[in-house]
Design a protein around this motif. Structure first.
Motif, PDB file in Angstrom:
ATOM      1  N   HIS A  82      29.736  11.396 -41.064  1.00  0.00           N
ATOM      2  CA  HIS A  82      29.527  10.166 -41.840  1.00  0.00           C
ATOM      3  C   HIS A  82      30.862   9.618 -42.333  1.00  0.00           C
ATOM      4  N   HIS A  85      32.278   7.442 -39.719  1.00  0.00           N
ATOM      5  CA  HIS A  85      31.624   6.128 -39.690  1.00  0.00           C
ATOM      6  C   HIS A  85      32.093   5.273 -40.866  1.00  0.00           C
ATOM      7  N   PRO A  88      36.499   4.533 -39.935  1.00  0.00           N
ATOM      8  CA  PRO A  88      36.659   4.707 -38.483  1.00  0.00           C
ATOM      9  C   PRO A  88      38.092   4.832 -38.002  1.00  0.00           C
ATOM     10  N   HIS A 163      28.446   2.458 -33.937  1.00  0.00           N
ATOM     11  CA  HIS A 163      28.824   2.444 -35.349  1.00  0.00           C
ATOM     12  C   HIS A 163      27.916   1.514 -36.156  1.00  0.00           C
ATOM     13  N   PRO A 166      23.607   3.494 -35.610  1.00  0.00           N
ATOM     14  CA  PRO A 166      23.938   4.907 -35.402  1.00  0.00           C
ATOM     15  C   PRO A 166      22.902   5.732 -34.652  1.00  0.00           C
TER      16      PRO A 166
END
Length: 202
Positions: A82, A85, A88, A163, A166
């Protein structure tokens, strides 16, 4: 203060540690390839090539499985992922101790015991080549925005969709398993519109 083990398992790396992970796998691949060339092997050249190819193709499935079910669903890995994400462009990757240990325990050693050292080496070599290709591709997607390579730009768009959505497009180097298992998105798929809008962030 984190313990030595916690430091080894950290996922957000310094530039030196981040580059060292790539270098280690590159050197390991070189060492395994050299050993197959210089030392006697009880396998034909064709068998060597076939096992290396099988290992490389197996990586595409492992990449999909790890990304879909481990990195997105299995604590603590999903919490770590996570962070990628959320950030990035941060230098985030699986700790070398974890990735190398997992490959040794789940691939090399079982093949060594069930088949032979040669089979284990060839198959693992192919898988490591796939893993390094994944690592380089994933880095390029996030850090080389002006690539002239059409294939890489295509992978960037697809990963951007992941992204933004997900639960889709888990393959980084290949769309094979997304197609087979029904998780593929394209820029024309309605849920993918948000991904295209967010492409500048990835």
């Amino acid at each position: 203060m984190p313990s030595p083990l916690q430091k080894l398992l950290i996922i957000k790396h310094s530039k030196v540690a981040y580059v060292a992970d790539f270098a280690l796998y590159f050197l390991l691949i070189g060492w395994m390839t050299t050993s197959l060339i210089l030392f006697p092997v009880r396998m034909s050249a064709l068998s060597i090539v076939v096992y290396i190819i099988l290992g490389g193709f197996s990586w595409t499935l492992m990449e999909y499985v790890l990304h879909r079910w481990v990195l997105h669903q299995w604590p603590p890995f999903c919490e770590w992922h996570h962070e990628h994400h959320r950030q990035p462009k941060a230098l985030i990757c699986t700790a070398t101790l974890v990735s190398l240990g997992a490959i040794a325990l789940t691939v090399y050693l079982p093949l060594y015991w069930a088949a032979s050292a040669e089979v284990a080496t060839c198959f693992t070599l192919g898988l490591l080549m796939g893993y390094l290709a994944y690592a380089v591709t994933h880095h390029a997607i996030h850090h080389w925005p002006n690539s002239r390579v059409a294939w890489l730009n295509n992978r960037r768009v697809i990963h951007c969709l992941h992204h933004a959505c997900p639960h889709h497009s888990f393959g980084v180097t290949s769309t094979v398993w997304d197609r087979v298992l029904g998780t593929r998105l394209t820029p024309l798929t309605p849920p993918a519109v948000k991904g295209l809008e967010n492409s500048a962030r990835v």
